[in-house]
Design an enzyme around this catalytic site. Structure first.
Site, PDB file in Angstrom:
ATOM      1  N   GLU A 185     -33.889  16.031  57.802  1.00  0.00           N
ATOM      2  CA  GLU A 185     -32.259  17.177  56.663  1.00  0.00           C
ATOM      3  C   GLU A 185     -32.930  18.353  56.543  1.00  0.00           C
ATOM      4  OE1 GLU A 185     -29.387  15.506  54.767  1.00  0.00           O
ATOM      5  OE2 GLU A 185     -28.773  13.779  56.428  1.00  0.00           O
ATOM      6  N   GLU A 292     -28.472   6.485  62.728  1.00  0.00           N
ATOM      7  CA  GLU A 292     -27.382   6.842  61.934  1.00  0.00           C
ATOM      8  C   GLU A 292     -26.786   6.243  62.465  1.00  0.00           C
ATOM      9  OE1 GLU A 292     -28.213   9.288  58.304  1.00  0.00           O
ATOM     10  OE2 GLU A 292     -30.476   9.207  58.930  1.00  0.00           O
TER      11      GLU A 292
END
Length: 406
Positions: A185, A292
């Site tokens: 991220e 994910e």
């Protein structure tokens, strides 16, 4: 009320499920047939269904490996595994120089005993990282430093700590772990690098390059190194991530692939956007992994049903239609995707419950329409249902869509 297991709230993902105005894609349930509800313990195996395309993974907490049903489901349906939390920096090295591998070792041991691939998540992240990384030897908070000389010294110290952290972990697990989320991220929601990250505030973008180079140096050529992020399907994040990765590759930084988290909704993003992202990075010669995956029942903000039993059947059918289209796309792109990992096992444990807010109208009735007025809200009081297996480990319509998409 249904008792559910809850995962700690993970900062940094709050915007991962934003539904932009006008982006909703209506579910097509015309091809979804209602099929019998059977135990996941006897249902056809998901990993075998996709053995010619990609591995199928699940995120776990160590306690789930001791639970009879969780462990049986893992052994039956998954050939890849990832730690939901215990391999993140705050858990691996909570105090400088004191590495805690006990919980991570449990996952590695389980995977090896059951012939599963292992993903490592994650070496470097702006969240779930202990503050000692960002304080100098005098205890001063390095991100706030303005003196150029001290800033240079702070950057050197931080990168030394980063290298020690990565070197220690990679050397321990390099023979067991196949795929590594090296940085997680690093792109902001508005595009560009995440400049509010303490890693960036101290070291600028160099920490990303050093992280990958360190992982390769101590892990060798056999491990696969990934940059992982959410909302990789939509602009401006997609182009920002692409430009970053291309620039790093041009500099010779060893990146093997991109991890697309896949925290999505029934109606967003579109399959066309997902396909575009996979193809963009594949054209750079990179592997793609869905790292994910969960398909939330709700848009954003999530107006959730208060219990699992309250979720109407049509929502499960809409979700099945979404999974049907999704896995049809993944199979089509199978030569560009090496792994699809669900961010959980069954609907009894999902981080999405922490953001499943319940809205009420003036009469105390639950409001699920995102556009309807409301008077009160209970944060995290509702139930989401993002996976293929229900809380009692029975298959859902989503499972049948995945195992035999149309």
């Amino acid at each position: 009320m249904l008792k559910v297991l809850r995962k700690p709230i993970i900062t940094g993902l709050a915007l991962a499920l934003l539904l932009p105005t006008g982006s909703n894609v209506l579910a097509d349930t015309t091809k979804i047939e209602k099929k019998p509800t059977i135990s996941a313990l006897t249902a056809p195996k998901l990993d075998k269904r996709y053995k010619d395309f990609f591995t199928i993974g699940a995120a776990v907490e160590p306690y789930q490996l001791l639970d009879k049903k969780d462990s049986q489901i893992l052994k039956r349906h998954f050939n890849s595994i990832v730690a939901e939390n215990v391999m993140k920096p705050v858990n691996i090295q909570p105090v400088e120089g004191q590495f805690n591998f006990e919980e991570a070792d449990k996952i590695v041991k389980f995977a090896k005993e059951n012939n599963m691939d292992i993903r490592f998540h994650t070496l470097i992240w702006h969240s779930q990282v202990p503050n000692w990384f960002f304080s100098n030897k005098q205890g001063e908070w390095m991100p706030n430093e303005t003196d150029p000389v001290k800033r240079a010294a702070n950057k050197e110290l931080l990168l030394e700590r980063l290298e020690t952290h990565i070197k220690t972990i990679v050397e321990r697990y390099k023979d067991d772990v196949k795929s590594w989320d090296v940085v997680n991220e690093v792109i902001s929601d508005g595009g560009g690098l995440r400049t509010d990250s303490n890693w960036y505030r101290i070291a600028g973008p160099d920490y990303i390059k050093v992280a990958f180079e360190t992982a390769r140096k101590y892990g060798g050529e056999d491990i696969k190194l990934y940059i992982n992020d959410y909302n990789t399907e939509v602009e401006p994040k997609r182009s920002s991530l692409y430009n970053l990765v291309k620039d790093l590759l041009d500099q010779g930084v060893p990146i093997d692939g991109v991890g697309h988290q896949g925290h999505i909704q029934i109606g967003w993003p579109s399959e066309a956007d997902i396909e575009t992202s996979i193809n963009m990075f594949a054209e750079l010669g990179l592997d793609n992994q869905i790292t994910e995956l969960d398909v939330s029942m709700y848009g954003y903000p999530p107006r959730a049903y208060p219990t699992y039993a309250a979720i109407p059947e049509f929502k499960f059918m809409d979700q099945a239609a979404r999974y049907d289209r999704l896995f049809k796309l993944y199979e089509k792109l199978g030569n560009k995707i090496s792994n699809v990992t669900f961010w959980g096992i069954a609907d009894n444990h999902t981080w999405l419950d922490d953001r499943a807010n319940v809205y009420y109208d003036a009469n105390g009735n639950v409001v699920t329409d995102q556009n309807a007025p409301y008077t009160t809200i209970e944060s995290g009081a509702g139930k989401d249902a993002p996976f293929a297996f229900d809380p009692d480990y029975n298959v859902k319509p989503a499972y049948w869509a995945i195992i035999d998409h149309k």
